[in-house]
Design an enzyme around this catalytic site. Sequence first.
Site, PDB file in Angstrom:
ATOM      1  CE1 TYR A 123      -4.409  -2.286   4.894  1.00  0.00           C
ATOM      2  CE2 TYR A 123      -3.228   0.013   4.357  1.00  0.00           C
ATOM      3  CZ  TYR A 123      -4.132  -1.149   3.783  1.00  0.00           C
ATOM      4  OH  TYR A 123      -3.995  -1.361   2.650  1.00  0.00           O
TER       5      TYR A 123
ATOM      6  CB  SER B 153      -0.743   0.017   1.475  1.00  0.00           C
ATOM      7  OG  SER B 153      -1.565   1.241   1.615  1.00  0.00           O
TER       8      SER B 153
HETATM    9  N1  LIG Z   1      -8.639  -0.743  -1.367  1.00  0.00           N
HETATM   10  C1  LIG Z   1      -7.697   0.092  -1.407  1.00  0.00           C
HETATM   11  O1  LIG Z   1      -7.865   1.456  -1.540  1.00  0.00           O
HETATM   12  C2  LIG Z   1      -6.214  -0.481  -1.027  1.00  0.00           C
HETATM   13  C3  LIG Z   1      -5.245   0.517  -1.133  1.00  0.00           C
HETATM   14  C4  LIG Z   1      -3.751   0.060  -0.955  1.00  0.00           C
HETATM   15  C5  LIG Z   1      -3.563  -1.348  -0.743  1.00  0.00           C
HETATM   16  N2  LIG Z   1      -4.859  -2.077  -0.759  1.00  0.00           N
HETATM   17  C6  LIG Z   1      -4.481  -3.452  -0.695  1.00  0.00           C
HETATM   18  O2  LIG Z   1      -4.913  -4.438  -1.426  1.00  0.00           O
HETATM   19  C7  LIG Z   1      -5.263  -5.691  -1.153  1.00  0.00           C
HETATM   20  C8  LIG Z   1      -6.849  -5.978  -1.401  1.00  0.00           C
HETATM   21  O3  LIG Z   1      -7.850  -5.006  -0.804  1.00  0.00           O
HETATM   22  P1  LIG Z   1      -9.246  -4.738  -1.434  1.00  0.00           P
HETATM   23  O4  LIG Z   1      -9.314  -3.270  -1.504  1.00  0.00           O
HETATM   24  O5  LIG Z   1      -9.537  -5.803  -2.555  1.00  0.00           O
HETATM   25  O6  LIG Z   1      -9.860  -5.407   0.061  1.00  0.00           O
HETATM   26  P2  LIG Z   1     -11.029  -6.225   0.082  1.00  0.00           P
HETATM   27  O7  LIG Z   1     -11.391  -5.990   1.490  1.00  0.00           O
HETATM   28  O8  LIG Z   1     -11.962  -6.288  -0.833  1.00  0.00           O
HETATM   29  O9  LIG Z   1     -10.405  -7.762   0.036  1.00  0.00           O
HETATM   30  C9  LIG Z   1      -9.701  -8.679   0.958  1.00  0.00           C
HETATM   31  C10 LIG Z   1     -10.118  -9.742   0.777  1.00  0.00           C
HETATM   32  O10 LIG Z   1      -9.135 -10.477   1.926  1.00  0.00           O
HETATM   33  C11 LIG Z   1     -10.022 -11.521   2.560  1.00  0.00           C
HETATM   34  N3  LIG Z   1      -9.480 -11.854   3.791  1.00  0.00           N
HETATM   35  C12 LIG Z   1      -9.514 -10.962   4.842  1.00  0.00           C
HETATM   36  N4  LIG Z   1      -9.174 -11.459   6.099  1.00  0.00           N
HETATM   37  C13 LIG Z   1      -8.859 -12.895   5.636  1.00  0.00           C
HETATM   38  C14 LIG Z   1      -8.248 -14.000   6.334  1.00  0.00           C
HETATM   39  N5  LIG Z   1      -8.038 -13.953   7.635  1.00  0.00           N
HETATM   40  N6  LIG Z   1      -8.011 -15.131   5.767  1.00  0.00           N
HETATM   41  C15 LIG Z   1      -8.378 -15.184   4.383  1.00  0.00           C
HETATM   42  N7  LIG Z   1      -8.919 -14.313   3.567  1.00  0.00           N
HETATM   43  C16 LIG Z   1      -9.181 -12.967   4.277  1.00  0.00           C
HETATM   44  C17 LIG Z   1     -11.394 -10.891   2.431  1.00  0.00           C
HETATM   45  O11 LIG Z   1     -12.648 -11.747   2.739  1.00  0.00           O
HETATM   46  C18 LIG Z   1     -11.398 -10.181   1.140  1.00  0.00           C
HETATM   47  O12 LIG Z   1     -12.062 -10.919   0.264  1.00  0.00           O
HETATM   48  C19 LIG Z   1      -5.064  -5.604   0.553  1.00  0.00           C
HETATM   49  O13 LIG Z   1      -3.842  -6.119   0.704  1.00  0.00           O
HETATM   50  C20 LIG Z   1      -5.187  -4.317   0.784  1.00  0.00           C
HETATM   51  O14 LIG Z   1      -4.446  -3.787   1.858  1.00  0.00           O
HETATM   52  C21 LIG Z   1      -5.858  -1.904  -1.036  1.00  0.00           C
END
Ligand SMILES: NC(=O)c1ccc[n+]([C@@H]2O[C@H](COP(=O)([O-])OP(=O)(O)OC[C@H]3O[C@@H](n4cnc5c(N)ncnc54)[C@H](O)[C@@H]3O)[C@@H](O)[C@H]2O)c1
Length: 267
Positions: A179, A156
Amino acid sequence: MKSISELSDMAGRVTLITGAAGYIGRAVSEAVAELGSNLILLDIDAGGLQKLSSQLSDKYGVNVEFLELDLADEHAIAEVPEFISDTMGRLDVLINNAAYVGTSDVSGWVTQFEEQSVGTWKQAMDVNLTSAFALSQSCVKLLRSSGNGAIINIGSIYGVYGPDLSLYEGTSMGNPAAYSVSKGGLLQLTRWLATVLGPDVRVNTLSPGGVYRSQPEKFCERYILRTPLARMANEEDFKGAVAFLASDMSSYVTGQNIMVDGGWGVW
Ligand SMILES: NC(=O)c1ccc[n+]([C@@H]2O[C@H](COP(=O)([O-])OP(=O)(O)OC[C@H]3O[C@@H](n4cnc5c(N)ncnc54)[C@H](O)[C@@H]3O)[C@@H](O)[C@H]2O)c1
Protein backbone atom coordinates in the site's frame (compact mmCIF):
# COMPACT_ATOMS: atom_id res chain seq x y z
CA MET A 1 -8.51 39.98 -13.10
CA LYS A 2 -10.80 36.99 -12.53
CA SER A 3 -12.69 36.72 -9.24
CA ILE A 4 -12.45 33.67 -7.00
CA SER A 5 -15.94 32.61 -8.10
CA GLU A 6 -14.87 32.76 -11.76
CA LEU A 7 -11.66 30.82 -11.06
CA SER A 8 -13.54 28.08 -9.21
CA ASP A 9 -16.33 27.82 -11.77
CA MET A 10 -16.21 24.41 -13.48
CA ALA A 11 -19.47 24.73 -15.44
CA GLY A 12 -19.29 22.85 -18.74
CA ARG A 13 -16.20 20.89 -17.74
CA VAL A 14 -16.06 17.12 -17.34
CA THR A 15 -14.36 15.31 -14.44
CA LEU A 16 -13.71 11.56 -14.33
CA ILE A 17 -13.37 10.15 -10.80
CA THR A 18 -12.21 6.59 -10.16
CA GLY A 19 -13.34 4.81 -7.00
CA ALA A 20 -16.25 7.27 -7.05
CA ALA A 21 -18.54 4.95 -5.10
CA GLY A 22 -16.18 4.88 -2.11
CA TYR A 23 -16.19 7.23 0.87
CA ILE A 24 -13.66 9.76 -0.39
CA GLY A 25 -14.78 9.30 -4.00
CA ARG A 26 -18.29 10.41 -3.08
CA ALA A 27 -17.01 13.54 -1.31
CA VAL A 28 -14.68 14.39 -4.19
CA SER A 29 -17.48 13.91 -6.72
CA GLU A 30 -19.76 16.20 -4.67
CA ALA A 31 -17.07 18.89 -4.54
CA VAL A 32 -16.57 19.15 -8.30
CA ALA A 33 -20.30 18.76 -9.01
CA GLU A 34 -21.01 21.70 -6.70
CA LEU A 35 -18.58 23.77 -8.81
CA GLY A 36 -20.66 22.86 -11.88
CA SER A 37 -18.56 20.10 -13.43
CA ASN A 38 -20.26 17.25 -15.28
CA LEU A 39 -19.13 13.88 -13.99
CA ILE A 40 -18.05 10.46 -15.16
CA LEU A 41 -18.10 8.18 -12.13
CA LEU A 42 -16.02 5.01 -12.42
CA ASP A 43 -15.95 2.10 -9.99
CA ILE A 44 -16.21 -1.66 -9.76
CA ASP A 45 -19.31 -1.22 -7.55
CA ALA A 46 -22.24 -0.83 -9.98
CA GLY A 47 -24.90 -0.36 -7.28
CA GLY A 48 -22.92 2.40 -5.56
CA LEU A 49 -22.37 4.18 -8.87
CA GLN A 50 -26.03 4.08 -9.82
CA LYS A 51 -27.13 5.53 -6.49
CA LEU A 52 -24.50 8.28 -6.45
CA SER A 53 -25.09 9.30 -10.03
CA SER A 54 -28.80 9.96 -9.54
CA GLN A 55 -28.15 11.75 -6.23
CA LEU A 56 -25.60 14.10 -7.80
CA SER A 57 -27.54 14.89 -10.95
CA ASP A 58 -30.65 15.67 -8.87
CA LYS A 59 -28.77 17.78 -6.35
CA TYR A 60 -26.47 19.78 -8.64
CA GLY A 61 -28.20 19.62 -12.05
CA VAL A 62 -25.01 18.43 -13.77
CA ASN A 63 -24.74 15.62 -16.32
CA VAL A 64 -23.55 12.41 -14.74
CA GLU A 65 -22.48 9.21 -16.50
CA PHE A 66 -21.16 6.15 -14.75
CA LEU A 67 -18.91 3.33 -15.83
CA GLU A 68 -18.60 0.00 -14.04
CA LEU A 69 -15.03 -1.12 -14.64
CA ASP A 70 -12.27 -3.13 -12.96
CA LEU A 71 -9.14 -0.98 -12.95
CA ALA A 72 -6.99 -4.09 -12.71
CA ASP A 73 -8.04 -4.81 -16.31
CA GLU A 74 -5.77 -2.84 -18.65
CA HIS A 75 -7.85 -3.73 -21.72
CA ALA A 76 -10.95 -2.23 -20.10
CA ILE A 77 -8.97 0.94 -19.28
CA ALA A 78 -7.98 1.29 -22.93
CA GLU A 79 -11.69 1.60 -23.83
CA VAL A 80 -12.41 4.46 -21.41
CA PRO A 81 -11.67 7.32 -23.90
CA GLU A 82 -14.28 5.94 -26.31
CA PHE A 83 -16.86 5.94 -23.51
CA ILE A 84 -15.95 9.54 -22.65
CA SER A 85 -16.12 10.68 -26.27
CA ASP A 86 -19.47 8.93 -26.81
CA THR A 87 -21.07 10.31 -23.65
CA MET A 88 -19.54 13.68 -22.74
CA GLY A 89 -17.33 14.44 -25.76
CA ARG A 90 -14.56 15.96 -23.63
CA LEU A 91 -12.48 15.46 -20.49
CA ASP A 92 -10.96 18.20 -18.35
CA VAL A 93 -10.03 16.54 -15.06
CA LEU A 94 -9.04 12.98 -14.15
CA ILE A 95 -9.02 12.04 -10.46
CA ASN A 96 -7.22 8.74 -9.78
CA ASN A 97 -8.81 7.93 -6.44
CA ALA A 98 -9.61 4.19 -6.49
CA ALA A 99 -7.42 1.94 -4.41
CA TYR A 100 -7.02 -1.62 -3.32
CA VAL A 101 -7.15 -1.19 0.44
CA GLY A 102 -7.77 -4.86 1.30
CA THR A 103 -9.23 -5.94 4.63
CA SER A 104 -7.64 -7.58 7.64
CA ASP A 105 -9.05 -10.99 6.62
CA VAL A 106 -7.32 -11.04 3.19
CA SER A 107 -4.48 -13.52 3.47
CA GLY A 108 -1.00 -12.04 2.83
CA TRP A 109 -2.12 -8.41 3.26
CA VAL A 110 -2.43 -7.04 6.82
CA THR A 111 0.20 -9.22 8.43
CA GLN A 112 3.84 -9.12 9.41
CA PHE A 113 6.34 -8.46 6.63
CA GLU A 114 7.47 -12.10 6.33
CA GLU A 115 3.89 -13.14 5.52
CA GLN A 116 2.89 -10.37 3.10
CA SER A 117 2.31 -12.05 -0.26
CA VAL A 118 3.47 -11.19 -3.75
CA GLY A 119 -0.14 -11.77 -4.86
CA THR A 120 -1.56 -8.95 -2.70
CA TRP A 121 1.46 -6.78 -3.57
CA LYS A 122 0.65 -7.15 -7.27
CA GLN A 123 -3.04 -6.51 -6.71
CA ALA A 124 -2.27 -3.27 -4.86
CA MET A 125 0.20 -2.15 -7.54
CA ASP A 126 -2.28 -2.93 -10.33
CA VAL A 127 -5.14 -0.92 -8.87
CA ASN A 128 -3.30 1.84 -6.98
CA LEU A 129 -0.44 2.63 -9.33
CA THR A 130 -0.55 0.87 -12.70
CA SER A 131 -4.15 1.90 -13.33
CA ALA A 132 -3.29 5.56 -12.66
CA PHE A 133 -0.50 5.30 -15.23
CA ALA A 134 -2.68 3.47 -17.77
CA LEU A 135 -5.76 5.66 -17.34
CA SER A 136 -3.73 8.88 -17.49
CA GLN A 137 -2.10 7.58 -20.67
CA SER A 138 -5.36 6.55 -22.30
CA CYS A 139 -7.02 9.89 -21.42
CA VAL A 140 -4.08 12.15 -22.25
CA LYS A 141 -5.29 13.13 -25.72
CA LEU A 142 -8.63 14.31 -24.32
CA LEU A 143 -6.95 16.07 -21.39
CA ARG A 144 -4.47 17.85 -23.65
CA SER A 145 -7.24 19.19 -25.85
CA SER A 146 -9.26 20.45 -22.86
CA GLY A 147 -7.30 23.68 -22.49
CA ASN A 148 -7.69 23.22 -18.70
CA GLY A 149 -6.48 19.64 -18.32
CA ALA A 150 -5.66 18.40 -14.84
CA ILE A 151 -4.85 15.07 -13.19
CA ILE A 152 -5.21 14.60 -9.44
CA ASN A 153 -3.73 11.47 -7.88
CA ILE A 154 -5.01 10.52 -4.44
CA GLY A 155 -2.02 9.41 -2.38
CA SER A 156 -1.68 8.87 1.36
CA ILE A 157 0.50 9.90 4.28
CA TYR A 158 1.95 6.39 3.87
CA GLY A 159 3.27 7.33 0.43
CA VAL A 160 5.45 9.87 2.18
CA TYR A 161 6.24 8.43 5.63
CA GLY A 162 7.14 5.03 6.97
CA PRO A 163 4.59 3.35 9.23
CA ASP A 164 4.74 3.51 13.02
CA LEU A 165 3.56 0.00 13.82
CA SER A 166 3.08 0.84 17.52
CA LEU A 167 -0.14 2.59 16.48
CA TYR A 168 -1.66 -0.77 15.61
CA GLU A 169 -0.54 -2.79 18.65
CA GLY A 170 -3.33 -4.88 20.14
CA THR A 171 -5.62 -4.41 17.10
CA SER A 172 -6.21 -6.40 13.91
CA MET A 173 -5.07 -3.38 11.89
CA GLY A 174 -1.75 -3.12 10.07
CA ASN A 175 0.15 -1.41 7.29
CA PRO A 176 1.10 -3.51 4.24
CA ALA A 177 4.30 -2.53 2.41
CA ALA A 178 2.50 -2.69 -0.96
CA TYR A 179 0.00 0.00 0.00
CA SER A 180 2.74 2.45 1.04
CA VAL A 181 4.93 1.69 -1.93
CA SER A 182 2.06 2.08 -4.41
CA LYS A 183 1.26 5.49 -2.91
CA GLY A 184 4.94 6.51 -2.98
CA GLY A 185 4.97 5.51 -6.65
CA LEU A 186 2.00 7.79 -7.32
CA LEU A 187 4.01 10.74 -6.02
CA GLN A 188 6.79 10.09 -8.48
CA LEU A 189 4.26 9.47 -11.28
CA THR A 190 2.84 12.91 -10.42
CA ARG A 191 6.24 14.60 -10.72
CA TRP A 192 7.10 12.70 -13.89
CA LEU A 193 3.82 13.51 -15.59
CA ALA A 194 3.88 17.14 -14.44
CA THR A 195 7.11 17.78 -16.34
CA VAL A 196 6.14 15.72 -19.38
CA LEU A 197 2.52 16.87 -19.80
CA GLY A 198 3.07 20.56 -19.06
CA PRO A 199 2.02 23.08 -20.16
CA ASP A 200 -1.12 21.30 -21.42
CA VAL A 201 -2.03 19.25 -18.35
CA ARG A 202 -1.35 19.97 -14.67
CA VAL A 203 -0.67 16.96 -12.44
CA ASN A 204 -0.82 17.00 -8.63
CA THR A 205 -1.26 14.66 -5.67
CA LEU A 206 -3.58 15.04 -2.70
CA SER A 207 -2.35 12.92 0.23
CA PRO A 208 -5.02 12.27 2.86
CA GLY A 209 -4.36 11.40 6.47
CA GLY A 210 -6.30 8.63 8.21
CA VAL A 211 -10.08 8.91 8.03
CA TYR A 212 -12.18 7.96 11.05
CA ARG A 213 -14.19 4.81 10.22
CA SER A 214 -14.91 3.38 13.67
CA GLN A 215 -11.40 1.96 14.04
CA PRO A 216 -10.53 0.48 17.46
CA GLU A 217 -10.42 3.10 20.21
CA LYS A 218 -6.78 2.32 21.09
CA PHE A 219 -5.69 3.05 17.54
CA CYS A 220 -7.72 6.28 17.31
CA GLU A 221 -6.34 7.59 20.59
CA ARG A 222 -2.74 6.97 19.52
CA TYR A 223 -3.37 8.40 16.05
CA ILE A 224 -4.95 11.57 17.46
CA LEU A 225 -2.08 12.10 19.91
CA ARG A 226 0.29 12.25 16.91
CA THR A 227 -1.91 14.69 14.98
CA PRO A 228 -1.49 18.45 15.62
CA LEU A 229 -5.14 19.11 14.73
CA ALA A 230 -6.07 16.46 17.32
CA ARG A 231 -8.57 14.42 15.32
CA MET A 232 -8.78 11.93 12.50
CA ALA A 233 -9.95 13.14 9.08
CA ASN A 234 -13.47 13.00 7.69
CA GLU A 235 -14.34 12.88 4.00
CA GLU A 236 -15.40 16.53 3.94
CA ASP A 237 -11.84 17.55 4.80
CA PHE A 238 -10.72 16.73 1.24
CA LYS A 239 -13.32 18.74 -0.65
CA GLY A 240 -11.47 22.07 -0.48
CA ALA A 241 -8.16 20.70 -1.76
CA VAL A 242 -9.89 18.85 -4.59
CA ALA A 243 -11.85 21.96 -5.60
CA PHE A 244 -8.55 23.89 -5.63
CA LEU A 245 -6.59 21.32 -7.65
CA ALA A 246 -9.39 20.60 -10.14
CA SER A 247 -10.31 24.19 -10.97
CA ASP A 248 -8.44 27.23 -12.32
CA MET A 249 -7.83 28.24 -8.68
CA SER A 250 -4.62 26.20 -9.09
CA SER A 251 -3.82 27.11 -12.70
CA TYR A 252 -0.12 27.75 -11.84
CA VAL A 253 0.29 24.67 -9.64
CA THR A 254 1.72 21.42 -10.97
CA GLY A 255 3.88 18.55 -9.70
CA GLN A 256 2.85 19.23 -6.08
CA ASN A 257 1.64 17.09 -3.21
CA ILE A 258 -0.92 18.64 -0.89
CA MET A 259 -0.94 16.86 2.47
CA VAL A 260 -4.42 17.00 4.00
CA ASP A 261 -3.43 15.23 7.18
CA GLY A 262 -4.15 17.48 10.15
CA GLY A 263 -0.41 18.16 10.38
CA TRP A 264 0.57 14.50 10.87
CA GLY A 265 3.89 15.04 9.08
CA VAL A 266 5.09 18.31 10.59
CA TRP A 267 6.70 17.07 13.83
N1 LIG B 1 -9.56 6.11 4.19
C1 LIG B 1 -8.38 6.57 4.57
O1 LIG B 1 -8.07 6.66 5.76
C2 LIG B 1 -7.40 6.99 3.52
C3 LIG B 1 -6.20 7.59 3.94
C4 LIG B 1 -5.27 7.97 3.00
C5 LIG B 1 -5.53 7.77 1.66
N2 LIG B 1 -6.70 7.20 1.27
C6 LIG B 1 -6.92 7.00 -0.16
O2 LIG B 1 -8.11 7.63 -0.56
C7 LIG B 1 -8.67 6.94 -1.68
C8 LIG B 1 -10.12 6.59 -1.42
O3 LIG B 1 -10.20 5.79 -0.25
P1 LIG B 1 -11.54 5.50 0.54
O4 LIG B 1 -11.19 5.62 1.97
O5 LIG B 1 -12.64 6.31 -0.02
O6 LIG B 1 -11.71 3.95 0.21
P2 LIG B 1 -13.00 3.15 -0.25
O7 LIG B 1 -12.65 1.71 -0.10
O8 LIG B 1 -14.21 3.68 0.44
O9 LIG B 1 -13.12 3.52 -1.79
C9 LIG B 1 -12.31 2.93 -2.77
C10 LIG B 1 -13.19 2.73 -4.00
O10 LIG B 1 -12.36 2.18 -5.03
C11 LIG B 1 -13.11 1.16 -5.68
N3 LIG B 1 -12.22 0.17 -6.27
C12 LIG B 1 -11.39 -0.68 -5.61
N4 LIG B 1 -10.79 -1.51 -6.47
C13 LIG B 1 -11.25 -1.17 -7.71
C14 LIG B 1 -11.00 -1.67 -9.02
N5 LIG B 1 -10.18 -2.72 -9.23
N6 LIG B 1 -11.63 -1.09 -10.06
C15 LIG B 1 -12.48 -0.06 -9.86
N7 LIG B 1 -12.76 0.46 -8.65
C16 LIG B 1 -12.15 -0.09 -7.58
C17 LIG B 1 -13.95 0.53 -4.58
O11 LIG B 1 -15.08 -0.18 -5.10
C18 LIG B 1 -14.34 1.74 -3.74
O12 LIG B 1 -15.57 2.29 -4.16
C19 LIG B 1 -7.79 5.72 -1.89
O13 LIG B 1 -6.84 6.01 -2.90
C20 LIG B 1 -7.10 5.54 -0.55
O14 LIG B 1 -5.88 4.86 -0.66
C21 LIG B 1 -7.65 6.80 2.17
